[in-house]
Design a protein around this motif. Structure first.
Motif, PDB file in Angstrom:
ATOM      1  N   VAL A   1       0.726  -1.299   0.048  1.00 41.03           N
ATOM      2  CA  VAL A   1      -0.063  -0.303   0.057  1.00 41.03           C
ATOM      3  C   VAL A   1       0.794   1.220  -0.116  1.00 41.03           C
ATOM      4  O   VAL A   1       0.565   2.087  -0.711  1.00 41.03           O
ATOM      5  N   LEU A   2       1.922   1.302   0.902  1.00 38.69           N
ATOM      6  CA  LEU A   2       2.831   2.430   0.704  1.00 38.69           C
ATOM      7  C   LEU A   2       3.422   2.594  -0.481  1.00 38.69           C
ATOM      8  O   LEU A   2       3.617   3.688  -0.973  1.00 38.69           O
TER       9      LEU A   2
ATOM     10  N   LEU B   1       7.218   2.131  -6.446  1.00 36.11           N
ATOM     11  CA  LEU B   1       6.754   0.623  -6.654  1.00 36.11           C
ATOM     12  C   LEU B   1       8.120  -0.104  -6.690  1.00 36.11           C
ATOM     13  O   LEU B   1       8.073  -1.307  -6.354  1.00 36.11           O
ATOM     14  N   ILE B   2       8.947   0.215  -7.534  1.00 35.79           N
ATOM     15  CA  ILE B   2      10.276  -0.724  -7.453  1.00 35.79           C
ATOM     16  C   ILE B   2      10.867  -1.017  -6.140  1.00 35.79           C
ATOM     17  O   ILE B   2      11.206  -1.961  -6.050  1.00 35.79           O
ATOM     18  N   TRP B   3      10.867   0.099  -5.415  1.00 36.85           N
ATOM     19  CA  TRP B   3      11.413  -0.043  -4.198  1.00 36.85           C
ATOM     20  C   TRP B   3      10.457  -0.734  -3.117  1.00 36.85           C
ATOM     21  O   TRP B   3      11.189  -1.638  -2.297  1.00 36.85           O
ATOM     22  N   GLY B   4       9.545  -0.780  -3.278  1.00 38.87           N
ATOM     23  CA  GLY B   4       8.493  -1.516  -2.462  1.00 38.87           C
ATOM     24  C   GLY B   4       8.523  -3.000  -2.761  1.00 38.87           C
ATOM     25  O   GLY B   4       8.424  -3.578  -2.039  1.00 38.87           O
TER      26      GLY B   4
ATOM     27  N   ALA C   1      10.978  -4.413  -4.304  1.00 42.75           N
ATOM     28  CA  ALA C   1      12.245  -5.126  -3.910  1.00 42.75           C
ATOM     29  C   ALA C   1      12.384  -5.376  -2.499  1.00 42.75           C
ATOM     30  O   ALA C   1      12.985  -6.469  -2.180  1.00 42.75           O
ATOM     31  N   ILE C   2      11.780  -4.705  -1.791  1.00 39.49           N
ATOM     32  CA  ILE C   2      11.797  -4.826  -0.360  1.00 39.49           C
ATOM     33  C   ILE C   2      11.056  -5.993   0.040  1.00 39.49           C
ATOM     34  O   ILE C   2      11.440  -7.162   0.601  1.00 39.49           O
ATOM     35  N   MET C   3       9.671  -6.356  -0.598  1.00 39.26           N
ATOM     36  CA  MET C   3       9.039  -7.409  -0.553  1.00 39.26           C
ATOM     37  C   MET C   3       9.684  -8.620  -1.011  1.00 39.26           C
ATOM     38  O   MET C   3       9.638  -9.934  -0.654  1.00 39.26           O
ATOM     39  N   ALA C   4      10.428  -8.552  -2.481  1.00 42.99           N
ATOM     40  CA  ALA C   4      11.197  -9.484  -2.998  1.00 42.99           C
ATOM     41  C   ALA C   4      12.088 -10.413  -2.095  1.00 42.99           C
ATOM     42  O   ALA C   4      12.355 -11.575  -1.947  1.00 42.99           O
ATOM     43  N   VAL C   5      12.806  -9.256  -1.487  1.00 37.80           N
ATOM     44  CA  VAL C   5      13.912  -9.817  -0.430  1.00 37.80           C
ATOM     45  C   VAL C   5      13.329 -10.542   0.870  1.00 37.80           C
ATOM     46  O   VAL C   5      13.496 -11.544   1.094  1.00 37.80           O
ATOM     47  N   LEU C   6      12.358  -9.725   1.380  1.00 35.78           N
ATOM     48  CA  LEU C   6      11.916 -10.148   2.778  1.00 35.78           C
ATOM     49  C   LEU C   6      11.018 -11.126   2.879  1.00 35.78           C
ATOM     50  O   LEU C   6      10.967 -11.836   3.775  1.00 35.78           O
ATOM     51  N   THR C   7      10.271 -11.244   1.751  1.00 33.31           N
ATOM     52  CA  THR C   7       9.507 -12.695   1.802  1.00 33.31           C
ATOM     53  C   THR C   7      10.525 -13.815   1.619  1.00 33.31           C
ATOM     54  O   THR C   7      10.123 -14.813   2.442  1.00 33.31           O
ATOM     55  N   HIS C   8      11.354 -13.764   0.955  1.00 35.39           N
ATOM     56  CA  HIS C   8      12.199 -15.159   0.841  1.00 35.39           C
ATOM     57  C   HIS C   8      12.989 -15.277   2.268  1.00 35.39           C
ATOM     58  O   HIS C   8      13.169 -16.385   2.615  1.00 35.39           O
ATOM     59  N   PHE C   9      13.366 -14.175   2.861  1.00 33.14           N
ATOM     60  CA  PHE C   9      14.089 -14.166   4.050  1.00 33.14           C
ATOM     61  C   PHE C   9      13.107 -14.858   5.337  1.00 33.14           C
ATOM     62  O   PHE C   9      13.554 -15.396   5.784  1.00 33.14           O
TER      63      PHE C   9
END
Length: 194
Positions: A155-156, A163-166, A168-176
């Protein structure tokens, strides 16, 4: 964040849940309405109207946040209701991410499309590892990016246009988070000698 939100919203959510229960509105109906609204958010998103999409998605989250409380205020949570809620939650998130992927594809941004796919895979795997853990008899809600946190980041990102930053954060932290949940099961097995 999930625990904090539950603590902050517990009293008002229970009050609303009791009122809805007395009015005869079922938890499953709220789940379906929330899913329809969350799915509707994809329409402005594919058009590049991200703020509108974010507002609709937030409104849908209200239904998603109260359906369980309505179930508990009534006859209690059913197995079907819990399954329906979890299933439609996955679809809601997946549909919105797919809409973002479509937007990036038509905008000629292939790297962003790949980022959407990596995020979607991570999101699915977070939920899968929890479900598989529970099938093995272990509660597994650990991790830095559960569904609530993913929704907040998404949402943020839509509201700010980052969007790209959001993603990227989700891509890394979901797998973490997947790693954290797998490690949780491994550690539990070591403690139990399994």
């Amino acid at each position: 964040m999930t625990t904090w939100l539950r603590q902050v919203s517990e009293k008002p959510v229970h009050a609303v849940a009791r009122s809805l229960n007395r009015a005869g509105i079922s938890a499953n109906l709220l789940t379906v309405v929330g899913f329809v609204l969350a799915s509707a958010a994809v329409i402005p998103v594919v058009q590049g109207r991200f703020v509108v999409g974010a507002v609709i998605y937030c409104f849908a989250a209200l239904f998603d946040g109260i359906d369980g409380a309505v179930a508990r205020a009534g006859a209690g949570e059913s197995r079907f209701g819990a399954l329906l809620d979890s299933t439609l939650d996955r679809y809601s998130e997946g549909i919105l991410l797919t809409g973002l992927g479509y937007y990036f594809a038509k905008s000629g941004q292939p790297a962003a499309v790949v980022l959407v796919f990596v995020t979607l895979l991570g999101s699915v795997m977070v939920s899968y590892v929890r479900a598989r853990s529970e099938g093995l008899g272990l509660d597994n809600k650990v991790g830095i990016l559960t569904r609530v946190e993913r929704s907040v980041v998404l949402v943020l990102a839509l509201l700010t246009g980052w969007l790209i930053w959001g993603l990227a954060i989700m891509a890394v932290l979901t797998h973490f988070t997947v790693f954290q949940r797998v490690w949780h099961v491994y550690s539990a097995g070591r403690r139990d000698g399994r």
